[in-house]
Design a protein around this motif. Sequence first.
Motif, PDB file in Angstrom:
ATOM      1  N   HIS A 193      36.759  11.503  78.415  1.00  0.00           N
ATOM      2  CA  HIS A 193      36.191  11.124  79.709  1.00  0.00           C
ATOM      3  C   HIS A 193      37.044   9.994  80.253  1.00  0.00           C
ATOM      4  O   HIS A 193      38.026   9.607  79.617  1.00  0.00           O
ATOM      5  CB  HIS A 193      34.714  10.745  79.581  1.00  0.00           C
ATOM      6  CG  HIS A 193      34.432   9.554  78.704  1.00  0.00           C
ATOM      7  ND1 HIS A 193      34.741   9.530  77.353  1.00  0.00           N
ATOM      8  CD2 HIS A 193      33.884   8.331  78.971  1.00  0.00           C
ATOM      9  CE1 HIS A 193      34.377   8.368  76.835  1.00  0.00           C
ATOM     10  NE2 HIS A 193      33.869   7.617  77.797  1.00  0.00           N
ATOM     11  N   HIS A 237      39.255   4.693  77.303  1.00  0.00           N
ATOM     12  CA  HIS A 237      39.776   5.971  76.797  1.00  0.00           C
ATOM     13  C   HIS A 237      41.053   6.402  77.513  1.00  0.00           C
ATOM     14  O   HIS A 237      41.728   7.330  77.064  1.00  0.00           O
ATOM     15  CB  HIS A 237      38.703   7.064  76.921  1.00  0.00           C
ATOM     16  CG  HIS A 237      37.502   6.758  76.075  1.00  0.00           C
ATOM     17  ND1 HIS A 237      37.231   7.412  74.905  1.00  0.00           N
ATOM     18  CD2 HIS A 237      36.533   5.800  76.209  1.00  0.00           C
ATOM     19  CE1 HIS A 237      36.133   6.893  74.356  1.00  0.00           C
ATOM     20  NE2 HIS A 237      35.696   5.908  75.131  1.00  0.00           N
ATOM     21  N   ASP A 277      32.500   9.941  73.560  1.00  0.00           N
ATOM     22  CA  ASP A 277      31.378   9.001  73.671  1.00  0.00           C
ATOM     23  C   ASP A 277      30.121   9.800  73.964  1.00  0.00           C
ATOM     24  O   ASP A 277      30.072  10.554  74.942  1.00  0.00           O
ATOM     25  CB  ASP A 277      31.628   8.001  74.818  1.00  0.00           C
ATOM     26  CG  ASP A 277      32.592   6.903  74.429  1.00  0.00           C
ATOM     27  OD1 ASP A 277      33.214   7.013  73.357  1.00  0.00           O
ATOM     28  OD2 ASP A 277      32.719   5.930  75.203  1.00  0.00           O
ATOM     29  N   HIS A 309      36.336   6.724  81.191  1.00  0.00           N
ATOM     30  CA  HIS A 309      36.096   5.299  81.002  1.00  0.00           C
ATOM     31  C   HIS A 309      37.433   4.654  80.631  1.00  0.00           C
ATOM     32  O   HIS A 309      38.238   5.246  79.901  1.00  0.00           O
ATOM     33  CB  HIS A 309      35.104   5.075  79.844  1.00  0.00           C
ATOM     34  CG  HIS A 309      33.705   4.787  80.288  1.00  0.00           C
ATOM     35  ND1 HIS A 309      32.611   5.152  79.534  1.00  0.00           N
ATOM     36  CD2 HIS A 309      33.201   4.147  81.382  1.00  0.00           C
ATOM     37  CE1 HIS A 309      31.501   4.763  80.158  1.00  0.00           C
ATOM     38  NE2 HIS A 309      31.839   4.155  81.273  1.00  0.00           N
ATOM     39  N   HIS A 331      26.752  11.430  77.828  1.00  0.00           N
ATOM     40  CA  HIS A 331      27.176  10.034  77.998  1.00  0.00           C
ATOM     41  C   HIS A 331      26.857   9.588  79.429  1.00  0.00           C
ATOM     42  O   HIS A 331      27.732   9.129  80.152  1.00  0.00           O
ATOM     43  CB  HIS A 331      28.690   9.982  77.714  1.00  0.00           C
ATOM     44  CG  HIS A 331      29.281   8.620  77.580  1.00  0.00           C
ATOM     45  ND1 HIS A 331      28.728   7.603  76.837  1.00  0.00           N
ATOM     46  CD2 HIS A 331      30.445   8.101  78.088  1.00  0.00           C
ATOM     47  CE1 HIS A 331      29.509   6.529  76.894  1.00  0.00           C
ATOM     48  NE2 HIS A 331      30.551   6.809  77.655  1.00  0.00           N
TER      49      HIS A 331
END
Length: 401
Positions: free
Chosen positions: A164, A169, A284, A166, A261
């Motif tokens: 994803h 990451h 996550d 974020h 998430h």
Amino acid sequence: MHLRINGSRVTRAALPVGWHVVAAASILAVAALTVGLSACSDTSRASDAEPLCIDGALPIGERTPLIDAVCADPPSALSAAAEQQQRANADAAAASAAELQRRDAITIVTCGTGTPIPSDRVQACTAVFVNGLFLLFDAGDGAQRSMERSLLPITEIDAVFLTHFHSDHIADVGEVISRSWILGRTAELPVYGGEAVQRVVDGFNAVYALDDKYRETHHGEDILNSRVEPAVPHTIDDPGAEGRVVFERDGVRVTAFRVNHPPIEPALGYRIDYAGKSVVISGDTTDTASLRGMSEGADVLVSEVMSRDVLEAVECALKRLDDPRNARLIRDIRTYHIGTTELAGLAQNARVRTLVLTHQVPSFDNDDPRVELLLAAPIRAIYSGELVAAQDGQRIVVELE
Ligand SMILES: [Zn+2]
Ligand SMILES: [Zn+2]
């Protein structure tokens, strides 16, 4: 032709562009301090007989003349030391690559086991070496340097998979793309991810476009062709909880699946299958049915983990300290990660052989004993398989029968 800087003859070693140059350059830099530079006595143009003396500032835009180093025979002590260092670095890199690219094992390297919470851990990064392929899952802050420290063959990354978007990451995705190219990548680098991956990858490509051109102009396109540098985004359409194969090569299959998430949509996990063995990357997520299903019988589950006890304790402490803003941030974190107890139950019920703890919330330093006490011990109480509370750069090997 010689190059003389401030009166001292400098041999500019013709080093290959490679990660090991950094080590050699630092040796050369340290050694240069001991050379003792004298004042420049000659400002005439260079010739075979007389070295060029550079004594003074160059006008803006003018380069120091491009002259090959004169390599003495026998080599100078400095050059001999550099040769030794280059050889040692190359040998170490080759040995590491050979170990990682064994065809009779799958090797997982936890290149980053941290989170946005400050610690000495690198953010999300998991490398999987399988049947000669190098697959990278996420690249948070520090991922690239961690991979170089661990001697991963980064010029040979076959694909990057993002769980994803974020920042913890993706923060180092640009560096992974750029450094792999600078160090010698000549093949296309695909980056797989959910719906917004095109936007993210296009963004990194745009940010690095100037750098690409600078380097191509400086070193020549035969060595650094800027057309090779930009990564190629591959959008994974919603694979659902049941998952969908998104990459298949040489018997290696990567299946993406939705995890939970919120509010991040989509958040993905991945399962890698090869020769009857499987590795699952949780991404996550909270405890969720898709992760349970995909982890069923997995040889390795590389999972994020959170200590609810610690986060609740910190939240209460912050409230007592009259810090409602941070108390709320900590409270919110608890809503979208998987706790130690849930993860232990999931791994136990799914009969996971080895559970690897990464993306550890909170992120203690790599060798902090609280990792064992607060994250690993509660899991051991429930889960009977092998547990690895991973540190940055750790290697987990799955032997193939
Ligand atoms: Zn996240
Ligand atoms: Zn994260």
